[in-house]
Design a protein around this motif. Structure first.
Motif, short mmCIF file in Angstrom:
data_model
loop_
_atom_site.label_atom_id
_atom_site.label_comp_id
_atom_site.label_asym_id
_atom_site.label_seq_id
_atom_site.Cartn_x
_atom_site.Cartn_y
_atom_site.Cartn_z
N ARG A 33 40.48 44.72 42.97
CA ARG A 33 40.18 43.55 42.27
C ARG A 33 40.82 42.89 41.30
NH1 ARG A 33 35.28 42.64 44.07
NH2 ARG A 33 34.93 40.93 42.47
N ASP A 35 42.76 39.85 41.09
CA ASP A 35 42.91 38.62 41.09
C ASP A 35 43.43 37.92 39.49
OD1 ASP A 35 42.36 38.57 43.63
OD2 ASP A 35 40.52 37.36 43.52
N THR A 238 49.13 35.27 42.38
CA THR A 238 47.60 35.50 42.61
C THR A 238 46.81 36.74 42.14
OG1 THR A 238 47.74 36.20 44.81
CG2 THR A 238 47.55 34.12 44.73
N PHE A 240 46.48 38.95 44.39
CA PHE A 240 45.75 39.16 45.60
C PHE A 240 46.25 40.59 46.15
CE2 PHE A 240 44.49 35.10 47.77
CZ PHE A 240 43.97 34.49 46.71
N ASN A 265 41.94 38.14 48.59
CA ASN A 265 41.25 37.98 47.39
C ASN A 265 40.18 39.12 46.93
OD1 ASN A 265 39.35 36.91 48.81
ND2 ASN A 265 38.49 35.69 47.19
N ASN A 266 39.66 38.97 45.52
CA ASN A 266 38.81 40.30 45.27
C ASN A 266 37.70 40.27 46.04
OD1 ASN A 266 40.29 40.86 42.95
ND2 ASN A 266 38.81 39.78 41.28
#
Length: 442
Positions: A33, A35, A238, A240, A265-266
């Motif tokens: 997590r 991001d 990002t 990511f 992404n998250n």
């Protein structure tokens, strides 16, 4: 325009800089997590083309996506014609320029649009994806964070309408941009909302009940000359994380292969797989073939989620020869004879039979099952194509008790890659044979 080298480093060479692929079996999935800005979902994909009117109608008919909004001369936009197709949460935008001699720049609804850039883009790539749009919490802060962490700015944040939305762009790979879209908290982002300046269309322009069961964009795949710099670039701005990876040992054929990394992404609602070619194989990698015909990196395919892949494929195949999309050749009968032992606990005998009739491939991972099929290239060049998928399993509940499906459930078809690659290689061999025969005849 984005150019590419004639050769690219493999995973082995990349390891010297700290980037090393470990392969599917050794990859350990984790979600840190990490991001750097809030990412909600895919928002839209924009195609740049020479004729937005007819290209959008072809995709509408072929995919069952009605035309829902427009921005063109009839709405006061003298810069570009843009037509929006929508299938529930999937949005495709098709854009072409008007003549510069009649353009009033202030009338453009996509403020980053440039006719000269468009002409250069379509001349280089043909029909291709220009923008992968994602919805973020705040386009201004997301752009600032991304650029501060090394993202190459393309278009700074611009407020749209009466402070209803904001849009910004940064470089993704090749000539593709990552478009950041956010909405004001004061407006309703309901089913009719896209971007200020777009107007809804009526039934005379589009049959609104057109629906083959496609619902959203699952992942957007990019082909690049070399994975390492691209993966590190996107991760750096990002945050990511790596969601999956595959090497040529996992997914190649006896003739060619690739290396691949999937970024997410998250919430794992935005999945960005990236492929690089592998050199030194019997045949030129299909990824290298793409890079040559596309004249650089770009979006290779878009994976669209269907709520009922059997219905979607029946409808799409009806239209393959009348303005729709053709599909890659089906695998041999032996593939389906072995399918019951691999997926008989998930699919009924009738569904397995329907998979064979429609040419649907089936794969699974430790969490769920994936049904998938690929179209042939959708334009003149053997570049971008469409994947239709349905994921089965991995149903979870969020904090509010809403049921959702975990991102990437069933994987990305690792077990089917070789079948896909064989189909692509046979297609390429057919093209090569025609060229050889024509040369001999001359």
């Amino acid at each position: 325009m984005g150019k590419f080298p004639t050769t690219s480093a493999t995973a082995t060479a990349s390891a010297t800089t700290g980037f090393k692929l470990v392969g599917y079996n050794n990859f350990v999935r984790a979600n840190p997590r990490s991001d750097f800005f809030s990412v909600k979902r895919f928002h839209h994909v924009e195609f740049w083309c020479g004729d937005a009117t007819n290209t959008s109608k072809r995709f509408s008919w072929g995919l069952g996506m009605p035309l829902v909004a427009k921005s063109d001369l009839s709405t006061g936009n003298s810069v570009h014609a843009s037509y929006l197709l929508r299938a529930v949460n999937l949005q495709f935008l098709f854009t072409a320029p008007y003549s510069a001699c009649i353009s009033a720049p202030s009338s453009a609804t996509i403020p980053s649009f440039s006719a000269s850039t468009h002409h250069s883009f379509t001349s280089t790539h043909g029909l291709a994806v220009r923008a992968v749009g994602i919805e973020v919490q705040d386009a201004f802060s997301a752009f600032s964070m991304a650029v501060s962490r090394g993202a190459k700015p393309v278009s700074p944040p611009v407020v749209l309408g009466k402070n209803q939305a904001a849009l910004a762009e940064v470089h993704l790979y090749g000539d593709v941009v990552l478009r950041l879209v956010s909405y004001s908290n004061s407006i309703e982002t309901g089913p009719d909302c896209f971007l200020p300046g777009f107007e809804p269309v009526n039934h005379e322009m589009s049959y609104q009940e057109l629906d083959y069961g496609i619902r959203r964009l699952d992942h957007a795949v990019g082909n690049v000359p070399e994975l390492r710099p691209c993966v590190e670039y996107i991760k750096t701005f990002t945050g990511f994380h790596e969601f999956a990876e595959f090497t040529t040992e996992d997914v190649g054929t006896a003739d060619s292969g690739l290396n691949s990394v999937v970024l997410a992404n998250n919430d794992e609602t935005v999945l960005l797989p990236l492929n690089e070619p592998v050199h030194g194989t019997k045949r030129k990698s299909q990824i290298q073939t793409y890079l040559e015909h596309n004249e650089g990196a770009g979006v290779q395919h878009l994976a669209l989620v269907s709520e009922d892949i059997f219905r979607t494929l029946r409808e799409m195949r009806k239209r393959s020869g009348v303005g729709g999309f053709e599909f890659m050749p089906s695998p041999p009968p032996t593939y389906y004879k072995n399918l019951k032992s691999r997926a008989g606990d998930v699919l009924t005998d009738e569904q397995i039979k329907e998979c064979e009739e429609l040419g649907i491939l089936v794969d699974r991972d430790d969490q769920g099952t994936l049904l998938q099929i690929f179209t042939k290239p959708v334009g003149d060049r053997p570049t971008i194509f469409i994947e239709i998928i349905q994921r089965i399993g991995c149903m979870l509940k969020d904090e509010d008790g809403n049921v959702f499906q975990k991102g990437g459930c069933g994987g990305f078809g690792k077990g089917n890659f070789s079948e896909l690659f064989k189909s692509i290689e046979e297609f390429e061999k057919m093209l090569e044979a025609k060229r050889v025969n024509e040369a001999a005849a001359a």
